[in-house]
Design a protein around this motif. Sequence first.
Motif, PDB file in Angstrom:
ATOM      1  N   ASP A 175       0.990  -1.006   0.183  1.00  0.00           N
ATOM      2  CA  ASP A 175       0.037   0.092   0.426  1.00  0.00           C
ATOM      3  C   ASP A 175       0.844   1.224   0.355  1.00  0.00           C
ATOM      4  O   ASP A 175       2.134   1.421   0.348  1.00  0.00           O
ATOM      5  CB  ASP A 175      -1.020   0.283   1.416  1.00  0.00           C
ATOM      6  CG  ASP A 175      -0.706   0.048   2.558  1.00  0.00           C
ATOM      7  OD1 ASP A 175       0.554   0.143   2.884  1.00  0.00           O
ATOM      8  OD2 ASP A 175      -0.822   0.016   3.587  1.00  0.00           O
ATOM      9  N   GLN A 194      -7.455  13.430  -2.723  1.00  0.00           N
ATOM     10  CA  GLN A 194      -7.946  11.841  -2.898  1.00  0.00           C
ATOM     11  C   GLN A 194      -7.897  11.558  -4.463  1.00  0.00           C
ATOM     12  O   GLN A 194      -7.822  10.328  -4.225  1.00  0.00           O
ATOM     13  CB  GLN A 194      -9.402  12.206  -1.742  1.00  0.00           C
ATOM     14  CG  GLN A 194      -9.672  11.083  -1.818  1.00  0.00           C
ATOM     15  CD  GLN A 194     -10.515  10.189  -0.716  1.00  0.00           C
ATOM     16  OE1 GLN A 194     -10.913  11.091  -0.305  1.00  0.00           O
ATOM     17  NE2 GLN A 194     -10.483   9.964   0.113  1.00  0.00           N
ATOM     18  N   SER A 244      -6.205   8.160  -5.905  1.00  0.00           N
ATOM     19  CA  SER A 244      -7.276   7.693  -6.562  1.00  0.00           C
ATOM     20  C   SER A 244      -7.218   7.031  -7.766  1.00  0.00           C
ATOM     21  O   SER A 244      -6.328   5.210  -8.226  1.00  0.00           O
ATOM     22  CB  SER A 244      -8.619   8.026  -6.762  1.00  0.00           C
ATOM     23  OG  SER A 244      -9.108   6.607  -7.132  1.00  0.00           O
ATOM     24  N   HIS A 297      -9.203  -0.146  -1.174  1.00  0.00           N
ATOM     25  CA  HIS A 297      -8.379   1.327  -0.801  1.00  0.00           C
ATOM     26  C   HIS A 297      -7.650   2.180  -1.470  1.00  0.00           C
ATOM     27  O   HIS A 297      -6.952   2.043  -2.668  1.00  0.00           O
ATOM     28  CB  HIS A 297      -8.349   1.629   0.514  1.00  0.00           C
ATOM     29  CG  HIS A 297      -8.236   4.198   1.275  1.00  0.00           C
ATOM     30  ND1 HIS A 297      -8.970   4.747   0.176  1.00  0.00           N
ATOM     31  CD2 HIS A 297      -8.134   3.810   1.834  1.00  0.00           C
ATOM     32  CE1 HIS A 297      -8.581   5.670   0.749  1.00  0.00           C
ATOM     33  NE2 HIS A 297      -7.558   5.618   1.865  1.00  0.00           N
ATOM     34  N   ASP A 298      -6.387   2.125  -0.419  1.00  0.00           N
ATOM     35  CA  ASP A 298      -5.067   1.886  -1.299  1.00  0.00           C
ATOM     36  C   ASP A 298      -4.248   0.758  -1.391  1.00  0.00           C
ATOM     37  O   ASP A 298      -2.764   1.459  -1.322  1.00  0.00           O
ATOM     38  CB  ASP A 298      -4.352   3.844  -0.571  1.00  0.00           C
ATOM     39  CG  ASP A 298      -3.992   3.303   0.375  1.00  0.00           C
ATOM     40  OD1 ASP A 298      -4.060   2.433   1.401  1.00  0.00           O
ATOM     41  OD2 ASP A 298      -3.071   4.356   1.213  1.00  0.00           O
TER      42      ASP A 298
END
Length: 207
Positions: free
Chosen positions: A11, A168, A172, A200-201
């Motif tokens: 991540d 953000q 993404s 998510h990431d």
Amino acid sequence: APAGFGIMEADWSQAEIWNMAYMSGSKELLSVLEAGVDVHTWAGRKLWPEVDPDLSDYDWRDAHADLRGKAKPFTFGVNYGLMAEGASIRGAGTVEECEDLIELYIAECVPGLPSYRKMIRRNVTELGYQDNIFGRRRHAPNLQLLRACGAQYEIDALLREFDNFPIQGGCSDMHGLAHIVTEASEQLRERRLFIVNAVHDSAVTEF
């Protein structure tokens, strides 16, 4: 993992802080991140400069874990439009203390943020949209209606969302591009590494 495979999760490390530093032109914060300095310790020392200024970062982090923890809502939350009430709920201090700490954090850690926000709000109010660094565009079709209704609270909330959108949204998109590059890599395919999930990431891989 299936027989013969292992699992690895990768991540991004504080990607939104990196993007905020880049988008706001905050050179010191970028330098801190590039040097691998613990950003929460750095921020804590900026917010409470009178606390053991002679200690090394490592010793300060060990001795003042509570202050490092109080700095986290600011390092992670300012780009989201963190307000004093939110910082207080997260344990950073009283509402009055957090009002001062937010001002101090912006002045000391991300001094370019106010100019960045002015630019975002000018684009949204004059053009009706804002792009992120990859060109993805978000429109604000309801802004004029909110103005006509005098809904200032909703307008403020909408503008805070747009403050955060390039940060953000840019992260993404960067994460999506990383997936494409990973899946297209011949070297990784030869090593039998495949992305099997994303949260998510992060990217969960089997290899």
